[in-house]
Design a protein around this motif. Structure first.
Motif, PDB file in Angstrom:
ATOM      1  N   LEU A  28       6.361   4.702  -5.053  1.00  0.00           N
ATOM      2  CA  LEU A  28       5.505   5.733  -4.459  1.00  0.00           C
ATOM      3  C   LEU A  28       4.482   6.230  -5.481  1.00  0.00           C
ATOM      4  N   PHE A  29       3.210   6.283  -5.053  1.00  0.00           N
ATOM      5  CA  PHE A  29       2.114   6.818  -5.858  1.00  0.00           C
ATOM      6  C   PHE A  29       1.397   7.901  -5.054  1.00  0.00           C
ATOM      7  N   GLU A  30       0.758   8.832  -5.766  1.00  0.00           N
ATOM      8  CA  GLU A  30      -0.008   9.889  -5.112  1.00  0.00           C
ATOM      9  C   GLU A  30      -1.431   9.890  -5.645  1.00  0.00           C
ATOM     10  N   LYS A  31      -2.387   9.970  -4.715  1.00  0.00           N
ATOM     11  CA  LYS A  31      -3.801   9.994  -5.095  1.00  0.00           C
ATOM     12  C   LYS A  31      -4.109  11.258  -5.893  1.00  0.00           C
ATOM     13  N   SER A  32      -5.082  11.162  -6.770  1.00  0.00           N
ATOM     14  CA  SER A  32      -5.421  12.275  -7.662  1.00  0.00           C
ATOM     15  C   SER A  32      -5.755  13.560  -6.904  1.00  0.00           C
ATOM     16  N   ASP A  33      -6.287  13.459  -5.688  1.00  0.00           N
ATOM     17  CA  ASP A  33      -6.600  14.667  -4.918  1.00  0.00           C
ATOM     18  C   ASP A  33      -5.377  15.242  -4.195  1.00  0.00           C
ATOM     19  N   LYS A  34      -4.240  14.566  -4.332  1.00  0.00           N
ATOM     20  CA  LYS A  34      -2.952  14.981  -3.755  1.00  0.00           C
ATOM     21  C   LYS A  34      -2.954  15.028  -2.218  1.00  0.00           C
ATOM     22  N   LYS A  35      -3.903  14.316  -1.591  1.00  0.00           N
ATOM     23  CA  LYS A  35      -3.993  14.305  -0.131  1.00  0.00           C
ATOM     24  C   LYS A  35      -3.445  13.028   0.488  1.00  0.00           C
ATOM     25  N   VAL A  36      -3.166  12.022  -0.345  1.00  0.00           N
ATOM     26  CA  VAL A  36      -2.693  10.734   0.156  1.00  0.00           C
ATOM     27  C   VAL A  36      -1.598  10.227  -0.774  1.00  0.00           C
ATOM     28  N   ARG A  37      -0.571   9.645  -0.178  1.00  0.00           N
ATOM     29  CA  ARG A  37       0.459   8.944  -0.932  1.00  0.00           C
ATOM     30  C   ARG A  37       0.545   7.519  -0.408  1.00  0.00           C
ATOM     31  N   ILE A  38       0.859   6.594  -1.305  1.00  0.00           N
ATOM     32  CA  ILE A  38       0.976   5.182  -0.953  1.00  0.00           C
ATOM     33  C   ILE A  38       2.331   4.675  -1.424  1.00  0.00           C
ATOM     34  N   ILE A  39       3.020   3.959  -0.531  1.00  0.00           N
ATOM     35  CA  ILE A  39       4.274   3.299  -0.882  1.00  0.00           C
ATOM     36  C   ILE A  39       4.034   1.791  -0.828  1.00  0.00           C
ATOM     37  N   TYR A  40       4.399   1.110  -1.918  1.00  0.00           N
ATOM     38  CA  TYR A  40       4.391  -0.353  -1.973  1.00  0.00           C
ATOM     39  C   TYR A  40       5.840  -0.786  -1.776  1.00  0.00           C
ATOM     40  N   GLU A  41       6.120  -1.417  -0.639  1.00  0.00           N
ATOM     41  CA  GLU A  41       7.502  -1.687  -0.244  1.00  0.00           C
ATOM     42  C   GLU A  41       7.728  -3.162   0.074  1.00  0.00           C
ATOM     43  N   LEU A  42       8.698  -3.753  -0.575  1.00  0.00           N
ATOM     44  CA  LEU A  42       9.151  -5.092  -0.235  1.00  0.00           C
ATOM     45  C   LEU A  42      10.333  -4.924   0.713  1.00  0.00           C
ATOM     46  N   ARG A  43      10.078  -5.090   2.021  1.00  0.00           N
ATOM     47  CA  ARG A  43      11.134  -4.854   3.017  1.00  0.00           C
ATOM     48  C   ARG A  43      12.135  -5.995   3.073  1.00  0.00           C
ATOM     49  N   LYS A  44      11.629  -7.189   2.930  1.00  0.00           N
ATOM     50  CA  LYS A  44      12.443  -8.404   2.897  1.00  0.00           C
ATOM     51  C   LYS A  44      11.795  -9.306   1.850  1.00  0.00           C
ATOM     52  N   PRO A  45      12.484 -10.344   1.403  1.00  0.00           N
ATOM     53  CA  PRO A  45      11.876 -11.197   0.373  1.00  0.00           C
ATOM     54  C   PRO A  45      10.488 -11.730   0.734  1.00  0.00           C
ATOM     55  N   ASN A  46      10.226 -11.909   2.024  1.00  0.00           N
ATOM     56  CA  ASN A  46       8.934 -12.446   2.448  1.00  0.00           C
ATOM     57  C   ASN A  46       8.116 -11.462   3.279  1.00  0.00           C
ATOM     58  N   LEU A  47       8.456 -10.172   3.220  1.00  0.00           N
ATOM     59  CA  LEU A  47       7.749  -9.145   3.989  1.00  0.00           C
ATOM     60  C   LEU A  47       7.405  -7.963   3.077  1.00  0.00           C
ATOM     61  N   PHE A  48       6.112  -7.782   2.852  1.00  0.00           N
ATOM     62  CA  PHE A  48       5.609  -6.732   1.973  1.00  0.00           C
ATOM     63  C   PHE A  48       4.739  -5.782   2.788  1.00  0.00           C
ATOM     64  N   VAL A  49       4.963  -4.464   2.612  1.00  0.00           N
ATOM     65  CA  VAL A  49       4.250  -3.466   3.406  1.00  0.00           C
ATOM     66  C   VAL A  49       3.655  -2.402   2.479  1.00  0.00           C
ATOM     67  N   ILE A  50       2.416  -2.036   2.763  1.00  0.00           N
ATOM     68  CA  ILE A  50       1.801  -0.888   2.102  1.00  0.00           C
ATOM     69  C   ILE A  50       1.764   0.225   3.140  1.00  0.00           C
ATOM     70  N   ARG A  51       2.415   1.353   2.802  1.00  0.00           N
ATOM     71  CA  ARG A  51       2.501   2.486   3.724  1.00  0.00           C
ATOM     72  C   ARG A  51       1.647   3.624   3.190  1.00  0.00           C
ATOM     73  N   ARG A  52       0.959   4.288   4.107  1.00  0.00           N
ATOM     74  CA  ARG A  52       0.082   5.415   3.751  1.00  0.00           C
ATOM     75  C   ARG A  52       0.710   6.701   4.239  1.00  0.00           C
ATOM     76  N   GLY A  53       0.770   7.688   3.349  1.00  0.00           N
ATOM     77  CA  GLY A  53       1.350   8.971   3.704  1.00  0.00           C
ATOM     78  C   GLY A  53       0.326  10.085   3.656  1.00  0.00           C
ATOM     79  N   THR A  54       0.440  10.979   4.631  1.00  0.00           N
ATOM     80  CA  THR A  54      -0.412  12.170   4.674  1.00  0.00           C
ATOM     81  C   THR A  54       0.488  13.396   4.835  1.00  0.00           C
ATOM     82  N   PRO A  55       0.046  14.534   4.293  1.00  0.00           N
ATOM     83  CA  PRO A  55       0.879  15.742   4.412  1.00  0.00           C
ATOM     84  C   PRO A  55       1.023  16.174   5.865  1.00  0.00           C
ATOM     85  N   LYS A  56       2.237  16.550   6.232  1.00  0.00           N
ATOM     86  CA  LYS A  56       2.484  17.075   7.570  1.00  0.00           C
ATOM     87  C   LYS A  56       3.545  18.155   7.444  1.00  0.00           C
TER      88      LYS A  56
END
Length: 164
Positions: A120-148
């Motif tokens: 998990l990383f957070e953008k410098s403006d603290k308005k966006v977070r990004i998760i780099y996730e390897l769900r399975k050996p052959n499945l990679f997902v980039i997830r975007r997070g916003t405050p709620k």
């Protein structure tokens, strides 16, 4: 004797505190799971990404997006090691390598935490977070997070399958 014991105790405390701090700074191995060549779809067009293995205190990568058989956007990534842990710098380019950000600017994301195959990383403006996730050996997902409310809501932004 008391002075010696107190000094020894203080030096031990300082040594273990410094050692614990040095060990607590994560390195780029926290993103080693993204290494490889990946493909998927985004907004009806193909998307391709590739990331190098960590080496020389960095990981580099790219994403290219295609719409109507033409490039629509390029993203260039540099994961770099700092004293506080990994950071990610991202620059976006339109076709013709026309920079979206100003010449000296890049989006910067700071390391927050890692779990197995997920970082998990957070953008410098603290308005966006990004998760780099390897769900399975052959499945990679980039997830975007916003405050709620008082937490973060994440959605899949890019879903990739490993290219063999």
């Amino acid at each position: 004797m008391r002075l010696f014991s107190a000094t020894a105790l203080l030096l031990s405390f300082l040594f273990f505190t410094a050692t614990a701090h040095a060990q607590s700074v994560p390195d780029l191995s926290v993103v080693a799971h993204i290494e490889g060549h990946w493909k998927g779809e985004f907004k009806g067009g193909p998307i391709e990404a590739s990331w190098s293995a960590p080496e020389g205190n960095n990981v580099v990568g790219y994403i290219r997006m295609i719409q109507g058989n033409q490039p629509s956007l390029y993203e260039i990534f540099a994961f770099e090691q700092t004293e506080k842990g990994p950071i990610v710098r991202v620059k976006h380019f339109k076709p013709g390598l026309i920079s979206v950000e100003d010449k000296e600017e890049a989006d910067t994301y700071y390391f927050i935490e890692t779990k197995k195959n997920e970082t998990l990383f957070e953008k410098s403006d603290k308005k966006v977070r990004i998760i780099y996730e390897l769900r399975k050996p052959n499945l990679f997902v980039i997830r975007r997070g916003t405050p709620k409310d008082e937490s973060w809501e994440f959605t899949d932004l890019f879903v990739f399958k490993r290219v063999k």
